[in-house]
Design an enzyme around this catalytic site. Structure first.
Site, PDB file in Angstrom:
ATOM      1  N   PRO A  48       0.993  -1.306  -0.216  1.00 34.35           N
ATOM      2  CA  PRO A  48      -0.113   0.429   0.029  1.00 34.35           C
ATOM      3  C   PRO A  48       0.795   1.015   0.457  1.00 34.35           C
ATOM      4  O   PRO A  48       1.993   1.236   0.659  1.00 34.35           O
ATOM      5  CB  PRO A  48      -0.702   0.124   1.465  1.00 34.35           C
ATOM      6  CG  PRO A  48       0.285  -1.151   2.114  1.00 34.35           C
ATOM      7  CD  PRO A  48       0.829  -1.598   1.417  1.00 34.35           C
ATOM      8  N   ASP A  87      -2.133   2.850   3.224  1.00 36.00           N
ATOM      9  CA  ASP A  87      -1.427   3.114   4.284  1.00 36.00           C
ATOM     10  C   ASP A  87      -1.462   3.793   4.495  1.00 36.00           C
ATOM     11  O   ASP A  87      -1.053   5.166   4.056  1.00 36.00           O
ATOM     12  CB  ASP A  87       0.119   2.774   3.870  1.00 36.00           C
ATOM     13  CG  ASP A  87       0.828   2.639   4.906  1.00 36.00           C
ATOM     14  OD1 ASP A  87       0.395   2.522   5.849  1.00 36.00           O
ATOM     15  OD2 ASP A  87       2.145   2.646   4.985  1.00 36.00           O
ATOM     16  N   TRP A 565       4.554  -0.679  10.384  1.00 37.07           N
ATOM     17  CA  TRP A 565       4.894  -1.834   9.375  1.00 37.07           C
ATOM     18  C   TRP A 565       4.586  -2.907   9.811  1.00 37.07           C
ATOM     19  O   TRP A 565       4.551  -3.933   9.063  1.00 37.07           O
ATOM     20  CB  TRP A 565       6.299  -1.701   9.245  1.00 37.07           C
ATOM     21  CG  TRP A 565       7.042  -0.530   8.915  1.00 37.07           C
ATOM     22  CD1 TRP A 565       8.172   0.093   9.632  1.00 37.07           C
ATOM     23  CD2 TRP A 565       7.526  -0.544   7.406  1.00 37.07           C
ATOM     24  NE1 TRP A 565       8.413   1.081   8.912  1.00 37.07           N
ATOM     25  CE2 TRP A 565       8.132   0.336   6.584  1.00 37.07           C
ATOM     26  CE3 TRP A 565       7.171  -1.168   6.228  1.00 37.07           C
ATOM     27  CZ2 TRP A 565       8.657   1.532   6.309  1.00 37.07           C
ATOM     28  CZ3 TRP A 565       6.713  -0.913   5.827  1.00 37.07           C
ATOM     29  CH2 TRP A 565       8.508   0.815   4.812  1.00 37.07           C
ATOM     30  N   GLN A 601      12.674  -1.599   0.562  1.00 41.09           N
ATOM     31  CA  GLN A 601      11.817  -2.319   1.429  1.00 41.09           C
ATOM     32  C   GLN A 601      12.156  -2.542   1.594  1.00 41.09           C
ATOM     33  O   GLN A 601      11.450  -4.394   2.549  1.00 41.09           O
ATOM     34  CB  GLN A 601      10.440  -2.585   1.233  1.00 41.09           C
ATOM     35  CG  GLN A 601       9.479  -1.535   0.556  1.00 41.09           C
ATOM     36  CD  GLN A 601       8.852  -0.082   1.079  1.00 41.09           C
ATOM     37  OE1 GLN A 601       8.681  -1.129   2.624  1.00 41.09           O
ATOM     38  NE2 GLN A 601       8.319   0.423   1.013  1.00 41.09           N
ATOM     39  N   TRP A 605       8.325  -3.277   4.756  1.00 42.29           N
ATOM     40  CA  TRP A 605       7.130  -4.581   3.782  1.00 42.29           C
ATOM     41  C   TRP A 605       7.479  -5.789   3.434  1.00 42.29           C
ATOM     42  O   TRP A 605       7.423  -7.151   4.188  1.00 42.29           O
ATOM     43  CB  TRP A 605       6.114  -4.041   2.799  1.00 42.29           C
ATOM     44  CG  TRP A 605       5.713  -4.392   2.690  1.00 42.29           C
ATOM     45  CD1 TRP A 605       4.047  -4.354   3.622  1.00 42.29           C
ATOM     46  CD2 TRP A 605       4.623  -5.225   1.134  1.00 42.29           C
ATOM     47  NE1 TRP A 605       3.318  -5.340   2.729  1.00 42.29           N
ATOM     48  CE2 TRP A 605       3.156  -5.252   1.550  1.00 42.29           C
ATOM     49  CE3 TRP A 605       5.538  -4.754  -0.057  1.00 42.29           C
ATOM     50  CZ2 TRP A 605       3.358  -5.640   0.567  1.00 42.29           C
ATOM     51  CZ3 TRP A 605       4.498  -5.580  -0.602  1.00 42.29           C
ATOM     52  CH2 TRP A 605       3.240  -6.053  -0.427  1.00 42.29           C
ATOM     53  N   LYS A 638      20.933  11.239  -6.763  1.00 39.06           N
ATOM     54  CA  LYS A 638      19.091  11.199  -6.387  1.00 39.06           C
ATOM     55  C   LYS A 638      18.136  12.060  -6.757  1.00 39.06           C
ATOM     56  O   LYS A 638      18.058  13.299  -6.458  1.00 39.06           O
ATOM     57  CB  LYS A 638      19.305  10.635  -5.072  1.00 39.06           C
ATOM     58  CG  LYS A 638      18.435   9.712  -4.136  1.00 39.06           C
ATOM     59  CD  LYS A 638      18.751   9.185  -2.831  1.00 39.06           C
ATOM     60  CE  LYS A 638      17.330   9.018  -2.233  1.00 39.06           C
ATOM     61  NZ  LYS A 638      18.239   8.006  -1.232  1.00 39.06           N
ATOM     62  N   LYS A 641      13.215  16.624  -4.687  1.00 41.16           N
ATOM     63  CA  LYS A 641      12.491  17.740  -4.455  1.00 41.16           C
ATOM     64  C   LYS A 641      13.256  19.345  -4.311  1.00 41.16           C
ATOM     65  O   LYS A 641      13.148  20.388  -4.765  1.00 41.16           O
ATOM     66  CB  LYS A 641      10.969  18.363  -3.672  1.00 41.16           C
ATOM     67  CG  LYS A 641       9.602  17.973  -4.004  1.00 41.16           C
ATOM     68  CD  LYS A 641       8.437  17.527  -3.055  1.00 41.16           C
ATOM     69  CE  LYS A 641       7.646  16.315  -3.200  1.00 41.16           C
ATOM     70  NZ  LYS A 641       6.959  16.232  -2.794  1.00 41.16           N
TER      71      LYS A 641
END
Length: 1096
Positions: A48, A87, A565, A601, A605, A638, A641
RNA sequence: AGUCUCGUAGCUCAGUUGGUUAGAGCACUACACUGAUAAUGUAGGGGUCGGCAGUUCAAAUCUGCCCGAGACUACCA
């Protein structure tokens, strides 16, 4: 009537929009699932996302991976349901709400009620839901967003409670008081996987101090003193000077050698004797700006220091807090964790701020001092440092480092041997970017260490892509597994369903709403209160529920929330509200066949899914997992913003379309490698794949429409009766289908994409279509034409299916366009079955022959280039030395293709090549190396120097003997490769053992034909540029330059057929002027020629 | 600090169990081809395969060390 739509150009973003509309209108996604059998499932779990932030281009990447393997398995006939999810809990949301409201954690429950605060969190969490829905739709990600699971819903929470109760029942949930990473800025403890978020460990420069602890005289310490008044101090290094006021012990290594060094304090210049590890003395003494060694004692073991007492370093009169009832303090302990890799070999021990420290303190009956509070500042009892933040947690404008001030104080008081800046890695809070403290806290833990071995075993059955993420990265993580800290002292999350009596002797874990209701009834009865099951299971409502213990005492809920988590790791069960509903649905959908997320992850996850599944169900949660890398900007930076280099996914999709973007991302680099995202790459994908396919289709449609040919034509010749080149491209196609399936089954989409590009470009477009153009536009509809149409149609349809997982829009558009009037075609490519490879169509010999044809053509063209003989000028013959028995037969079958491709009249073979063709012998290093070993070099020399006679003899006998240092070796055909290199007197080119020679002698006839072809070319260009239809008939007048009249005399009929001309003649006055219908175009050698093309 | 992955042409990437002169695409230059093509063909420039050792007849490939990038692990002070 046009059977096949013809288009004016390729516009991928428009195709996206059109297909989206069609899919929605005809419910294609739903149909693609429902038409597949219930019992043949391929289970996918959606990790999610949180709609709390805007989707980025990396989401397009990771979701494209999820989407494409689901689509692929759908085409293979599986029912692939994709339940979406959101999530919704966690720190990021809370922090964004705090920021929006301009409050801190302390204000929650005071200036704003928890109820209001959580209401704000709930609003915020879906802040960008519409943007997420939008990108999902636009990128063509098929996922069911109508019935998503949402982690804040009561049903979801109830399932999570069920899992927690299971863990509790198994004794895997416990409360412990331990030193944990804690973020004062966020006001919460952090789990180890949060600490392991990328970027959490940062290189920082800290003030470090070697502090001097004054030894108290005693019997034990007697050996350290040379005289009554000697000032003996133990040196201990620290990178966290703010922990020094909380020092309660020093630790030495029992087997490390220590010495006492007599010197002067570098800051106060008073004499002092310093104790440290012998091996480290040179690091601190005798160098530039370092104190001198006046004398050094003989060494003694660390065990001799054990029990020696010292004066508190910074004593502000705080009472020692007991640890396991121990309250001893200010003495030297020994421990194995002490090393001499850096520092002084003696470790400053502050049991409240270090896990090791607390362990040794507990083992030795030593107490602790906790002089820092939970907001990260000194308590009010720390003298001059009272109330100061130990690190800059509040972004104070003129924050002064406490570490520096402590160092200064120690310097002036003669308690420092050295103060310097030191660069090291220190963990930071992943949300606030502030340094983490290690702090003693009460927390609930999941005892993952108890199932460590089982998790490792089960992990070995999971297919990881790439393998090393699972074996190495995840495997190592499991090997070093710690217990999972589940507690979060926050507000917006799933409440821990554990109630305890005040003394903690009785506790109860609630696993369902029913159970809670019963417990509430019992409590109401026993305690005479009136309470109900809250309508919302979140705080603060759940906090108000009081339960009753077996002996009638009230039990209160532990106020912690659980780690988010755990929320997402519970989704296999909680998405179905298992076990309260959908038990069957759950069983059908567990474990997953496939999940995919970013490699970050691994500890997130991927871990929580695995851990919960192992602990509760003793099973893997997923069988296959693809972890993708980061999406970087084109310079490998990387995206962020802040730097302004983040690609906007909406703009990208709008500009290039979803398919080109998806295709680029997946074909350019393996998904698990980091992708340097460059828009030029998307353009390249557009050109190489989509434009080529579009053009190939347009070509097909143009002529199929002219001939009114349709794919449901019943008189198409069988494949066996089609020409060589048709059988060749079909053989290539079916080879591709095989390879494609095996790549995709192995989750290797990049290789699959590259194969398809190769087929579409090199085989289909640049060879098959190019060589067959005449078949499509010459004459009436014939069997040969039918074969060509059917072959090309099959290739395009199969390709549209194979690219559909990655390029869902264009493929469906192409498939739909190719449907024409054929009622057998389905509504959408996504409802079709993947093509299967027909073994009968695979023909290696055919592919070999065609490779020869391409190679020989290329060689001839290179000779033409060298000799400046343009291709329109025909030549007499090609000479080919026969290199093996099969060669001539092979070439004969593709002869016509070669001849027309290079415009030569014939091929002659040289079989008895001796004396005509000069050859060279090449050693086969692979076979010879094994036999000859170190004689290889000599042998290679001998073989390369074989003369024509020796080679000829070898070709007949098949054996060649060489002598090296008295030893004789018999070499056979396998060991020596003979290659034709030159044919003296001919123009020759060779490559990979194939040699071709070209007869470049010209005669008048060839020249005339060449001129005729040049004329055809010019006339065709004029036809095209003057906008004539392909079927218009014309009449031609040409300026009679040199050779023109001969060409028209000899090849007039040919020119007329080619250009659809009824007549051709030369101008009567040789060069007419002032007639606007006359075109002047480039002719040979920089001349110009006037031609008049008139429509009749 | 340790572990893992990686380092090949200006860029993006291939490179099978070690085997001869290391490839492709993009970009650049020239020429050619084309009544599907924003395509294609031919030729050219461009590489100490991160560096140094080693193993081997033979290393981009195997081993060791070093340099660089990234991820992960770790508060040993």
């Amino acid at each position: 009537m046009k059977l096949y739509p013809e288009y004016k150009g390729l516009n991928l973003p428009d195709i996206d929009k059109k297909m989206l509309q069609q899919w929605e209108e005809h419910k294609i996604f739903e149909k693609s699932i429902e038409q597949r059998p219930e019992e043949k499932r391929w289970v996918f779990y959606e990790g999610p996302p949180s709609a709390n932030g805007m989707p980025g281009i990396h989401h397009v990447m990771s979701r494209a991976i999820k989407d494409l393997f689901c689509r692929y398995h759908t085409l293979k006939g599986y029912r692939v349901e994709r339940k979406g999810g959101w999530d919704t809990h966690g720190l990021p949301i809370e922090l964004s709400v705090e920021k929006k409201l301009g409050i801190t954690k302390d204000d929650i429950g005071k200036s704003i009620s928890i109820e209001d605060y959580n209401a704000r969190c709930k609003e915020t969490v879906m802040q960008f839901k519409s943007e997420w829905d939008d990108i999902t739709r636009k990128m063509g990600y098929w996922v069911d967003l109508h019935n998503p699971y949402i982690t804040y819903e009561n049903e979801y929470i109830e399932s999570v409670w069920f899992l927690l109760e299971k863990l509790h029942d198994k004794g895997l949930l416990y409360k412990g008081y331990t030193i944990q990473p804690y973020s004062p800025a966020a006001g919460t403890g952090l789990s180890s996987h949060e600490l392991n978020m990328p970027g959490a460990y940062k290189e920082v420069k800290d003030t470090t101090v070697v502090a001097l602890f004054k030894v108290t005289k005693s019997a034990d310490a007697g050996f350290l003193f040379d005289d009554e008044n000697e000032d003996v101090r133990i040196a201990a290094w620290t990178t966290t000077p703010w922990t020094l006021p909380s020092n309660t012990a020093l630790s030495a290594g029992p087997n490390i050698d220590y010495v006492k060094v007599k010197t002067s304090n570098p800051y106060t210049h008073t004499p002092v004797s310093v104790i440290m590890a012998e091996a480290l003395v040179a690091n601190w003494f005798g160098g530039k700006n370092q104190p001198l060694i006046e004398s050094q004692s003989t060494s003694f073991k660390g065990s001799a220091l054990k029990g020696i007492r010292y004066e508190p370093l910074l004593d502000y009169g705080n009472p020692i807090e007991p640890l396991l009832e121990g309250t001893d303090a200010y003495l030297v302990l020994t421990g194995d964790h002490v090393t001499t890799s850096d520092g002084t070999g003696i470790v400053h021990t502050a049991p409240s701020f270090g896990a090791d420290d607390q362990r040794v303190a507990k083992a030795n009956g030593v107490g602790t001092l906790t002089l820092v509070d939970l907001s990260g500042k000194f308590k009010e009892s720390v003298g001059p440092f009272s109330g100061r933040y130990v690190k800059d947690y509040k972004d104070e404008v003129d924050y002064a480092s406490v570490d520096v001030d402590i160092a200064i104080l120690l310097k002036t008081e003669g308690k420092a041997l050295n103060v310097q800046k030191y660069e090291h890695n220190y963990p930071h809070c992943w949300r606030t970017d502030k340094p983490v403290l290690y702090y003693p806290m009460d927390s609930w833990f999941v005892k993952t260490t108890a199932v460590k071995e089982r998790m490792i075993e089960l992990n070995k059955t999971i297919n990881w892509k790439p393998a090393h993420t699972g074996e190495k990265r995840f495997g190592n993580w499991l090997e070093n597994l710690q217990d999972w800290n589940l507690s979060r002292s926050r507000f917006w999350g799933i409440p821990l369903p554990i109630w305890r009596t005040e003394d903690g002797h009785e506790e109860r874990c609630i696993g369902s709403i029913d159970e809670l209701a019963k417990a509430i009834d019992d409590a109401n009865a026993a305690l005479g209160i009136k309470q109900y099951v809250p309508a919302d299971l979140h705080r603060p409502f759940i906090d108000e529920v009081i339960l009753v213990s077996t002996d009638g005492r009230p039990m209160k809920r532990e106020t912690d929330l659980i780690d988010v988590w755990f929320d997402s790791g519970s989704m296999p069960y909680a998405q179905w509200h298992y076990p309260f509903d959908n038990v069957d649905v759950f069983k059908r959908n567990y474990p997953a066949d496939f999940i995919a997320e970013g490699v970050d992850q691994t500890r997130g996850w991927f871990f929580t899914l695995h851990a919960i599944s192992t602990m509760v169900f003793d099973s893997v949660a997923y069988k296959n997992v693809v972890s993708n890398g980061l999406v970087l900007d084109k310079n490998g930076q990387k995206m962020s913003k802040r730097l302004g280099n983040a690609a906007d996914p909406f703009k990208t999709l709008e500009k290039y379309g979803a398919d080109a973007t998806r295709w680029y991302m997946l074909s350019n680099a393996q998904p698990w490698d980091n992708l340097k995202f460059d828009e030029e790459g998307i353009q390249e994908s557009t050109r190489k794949l989509f434009s080529t396919l579009y053009n190939t289709y347009s070509f097909f449609a143009l002529y199929a429409n002219l001939d009114k040919w349709s794919a449901d034509d019943t008189s198409i010749p069988g494949v066996a009766d089609r020409p060589e080149i048709d059988r060749w491209i079909l053989s290539r196609l079916h080879t591709l289908i095989n390879a494609y399936r095996s790549d995709m089954d192995d989750f290797d989409v990049t290789t699959a994409c590259r194969r398809i590009e190769l087929f579409v470009n090199d085989h289909l477009s640049n060879w098959y279509v190019r060589l067959n153009r005449r078949r499509f536009w010459k004459g009436e509809l014939s069997d040969d034409k039918r074969a060509a149409y059917a072959t090309l149609h099959e290739c395009l349809v199969s390709v549209s299916k194979m690219i559909s997982p990655v390029a869902p829009f264009f493929s469906d558009w192409l498939y739909g366009s190719l449907a024409g009037a054929d009622a057998n075609q389905l509504e959408s490519v996504h409802l079709t079955d993947l093509p299967t490879s027909d073994a009968a169509l695979l023909d290696e010999a055919l592919i070999r022959r065609m490779d020869y044809a391409q190679q020989i053509s290329s060689l001839i063209l290179s000779i033409r280039k060298k000799e400046k003989l343009r291709v329109r000028l025909p030549l007499r013959r090609i000479l080919l030395p026969v290199i093996n028995n099969q060669f001539q037969a092979d070439i004969e079958q593709v002869k016509e293709l070669i001849l027309s491709e290079v415009n030569v009249k014939g091929i002659e073979y040289i079989t008895d090549t001796a004396g005509i063709v000069s050859k060279i012998a090449k050693p086969n290093f692979k076979t010879l190396g094994k036999r000859l070993g170190k004689n290889m070099k000599l042998a290679a020399g001998i073989i390369q120097e074989m003369d024509q006679e020796a080679i000829a003899k070898f070709e007949i006998d098949g054996t060649f003997a060489i002598d090296i240092e008295g030893e004789s070796f018999a070499l056979d055909r396998e060991d020596i490769e003979v290659v034709s290199e030159d044919i003296p007197g001919w123009q020759v080119a060779s490559e990979d053992g194939v040699t071709v020679a070209l007869d470049i002698t010209l005669d008048d006839e060839l020249r005339a034909e060449g001129t005729a072809r040049e004329l055809v070319n010019r006339i065709q260009n004029i036809r095209k540029s003057s906008g004539l239809e392909v079927t218009d008939r014309i009449s031609i007048l040409v300026e009679p330059l040199e050779g023109i009249e001969e060409a028209i005399a000899g090849y007039g009929a040919y020119i007329k057929t080619e250009t659809l001309a009824d007549d051709i003649a030369v101008f009567a006055p040789k060069s007419p002027k002032g007639d606007s219908s006359i075109a002047k175009v480039d002719w040979l050698e920089g001349e110009e020629i006037s031609i008049r093309v008139e429509k009749i």
